[in-house]
Design an enzyme around this catalytic site. Sequence first.
Site, PDB file in Angstrom:
ATOM      1  N   TRP A  10       0.822  -1.218   0.000  1.00  0.00           N
ATOM      2  CA  TRP A  10       0.000   0.000   0.000  1.00  0.00           C
ATOM      3  C   TRP A  10       0.854   1.265   0.000  1.00  0.00           C
ATOM      4  O   TRP A  10       0.330   2.377  -0.006  1.00  0.00           O
ATOM      5  CB  TRP A  10      -0.947  -0.007   1.203  1.00  0.00           C
ATOM      6  N   GLU A 164      11.490  -6.788  -9.155  1.00  0.00           N
ATOM      7  CA  GLU A 164      10.660  -5.634  -9.488  1.00  0.00           C
ATOM      8  C   GLU A 164      11.465  -4.694 -10.397  1.00  0.00           C
ATOM      9  O   GLU A 164      12.211  -3.841  -9.888  1.00  0.00           O
ATOM     10  CB  GLU A 164      10.257  -4.890  -8.225  1.00  0.00           C
ATOM     11  N   GLY A 170       4.725   1.277 -10.824  1.00  0.00           N
ATOM     12  CA  GLY A 170       3.880   2.463 -10.806  1.00  0.00           C
ATOM     13  C   GLY A 170       3.768   3.149 -12.155  1.00  0.00           C
ATOM     14  O   GLY A 170       3.251   4.265 -12.235  1.00  0.00           O
ATOM     15  N   GLY A 229       1.418  -3.091  -6.111  1.00  0.00           N
ATOM     16  CA  GLY A 229       1.239  -1.769  -5.524  1.00  0.00           C
ATOM     17  C   GLY A 229      -0.123  -1.192  -5.849  1.00  0.00           C
ATOM     18  O   GLY A 229      -1.137  -1.522  -5.226  1.00  0.00           O
ATOM     19  N   GLY A 230      -0.178  -0.371  -6.891  1.00  0.00           N
ATOM     20  CA  GLY A 230      -1.388   0.388  -7.220  1.00  0.00           C
ATOM     21  C   GLY A 230      -2.668  -0.446  -7.248  1.00  0.00           C
ATOM     22  O   GLY A 230      -3.691  -0.045  -6.669  1.00  0.00           O
TER      23      GLY A 230
HETATM   24  C1  PEP Z   1       5.451  -2.030  -5.762  1.00  0.00           C
HETATM   25  O1  PEP Z   1       5.365  -0.954  -5.214  1.00  0.00           O
HETATM   26  O2  PEP Z   1       6.116  -2.929  -5.247  1.00  0.00           O
HETATM   27  C2  PEP Z   1       4.746  -2.213  -7.025  1.00  0.00           C
HETATM   28  C3  PEP Z   1       4.924  -3.340  -7.673  1.00  0.00           C
HETATM   29  O3  PEP Z   1       3.943  -1.199  -7.453  1.00  0.00           O
HETATM   30  P1  PEP Z   1       2.966  -1.180  -8.750  1.00  0.00           P
HETATM   31  O4  PEP Z   1       2.211  -2.505  -8.738  1.00  0.00           O
HETATM   32  O5  PEP Z   1       2.082  -0.015  -8.543  1.00  0.00           O
HETATM   33  O6  PEP Z   1       3.828  -1.082  -9.944  1.00  0.00           O
END
Ligand code: PEP
Length: 248
Positions: A10, A164, A170, A229-230
Site C-alpha cells: 500500500w 521488481e 507504478g 502496488g497500485g
Molecule cells: C510495488 O510498489 O512494489 C509495485 C509493484 O507497485 P505497482 O504494482 O504499482 O507497480
Amino acid sequence: MADKILLANWKMNFVEPKAYFDAFADALGESSLEGVQVGFAVPYTMLASVYAHASSSYTVYAQNVHERESGAFTGEISWPLLESLSISGSLIGHSERRQYFQETDAQVAKKLETTLKRGHQAVVCIGETQAQRERGETFSVLTTQLTPLLPFLSEDANCLLAYEPVWAIGTGLSATSEQAQEVHGWIQDFLQANGKLRGGIPLLYGGSANGGNLEALLRQPDIDGALVGGASLQPLDFAKMALIACSC
Ligand code: PEP
C-alpha cells in the site's frame, strides 16, 4: 509454502482497513483462497488495524525495518518495536527505499540478516532501472544486488525475493510475462550456481501487475507470485487478483 503468493504494497497511501476488508470479503463471496498466501505490506500506523480487520489467514508486513535492534536512529523502526504487532515480516530494499533513501546493497543484506535472526519473513526486492536495462546491464545489476544476500539464502530461510524492474513500478508498463520469466529463470540459475536449491526461494514479480496481466505472469514456471502496488489499493481489484492467483 502456498502454491502462489500475492502481496499488496500500500506504500504511503491511507486505506481504511475495516471498509477495505469488508469489501474484499464481499468480493470473494463464498470463494476460498486455498493455495494462495495473501499478504498486506502497509504503513506502520496501520499495522495493528489491518491485523485486526484482515482475516487471520492473511499475513501482514511492514514496508521497511531498520537493520539495528535499538539505538540513536531517529525516525526509524526496529524489529523489537514491531514485535508487539503480530506481523509476519517486512519488505526489504524496495526500489523506492533504494532510490529515495539511498539504501545500499550492504544495508539490504544487513536488514535481511536481522530479519531472519529475529524469526520473521523477509521479502527482499531487487530490480534494474530503465537506463540499466537499456544499457544491457540487467543481469550484472541483479548479480550485484543478489551477491551480498547469498550467505543468508539457505533453502529453509524464511525469505522471498521480489523481482521488481524499476521501470515497471507504478508506470502501468508491466514487464511481459516472457520478460519476467527470463529474469526469474536467470535468478534461479544464479542461485543454483551459487550452491542454493533451485526453487528453494520463492520469486515474486512486481511492477504494474493487475487483473489483466496477472494470469499470464503466474503461469510462468519460475514466477511464484506477485507484489502488487497500485492495483492492491482497491479491494475489488485485489480480490479479483487473488481469485486469479487461486486458479493458476
Ligand atoms: C510495488 O510498489 O512494489 C509495485 C509493484 O507497485 P505497482 O504494482 O504499482 O507497480
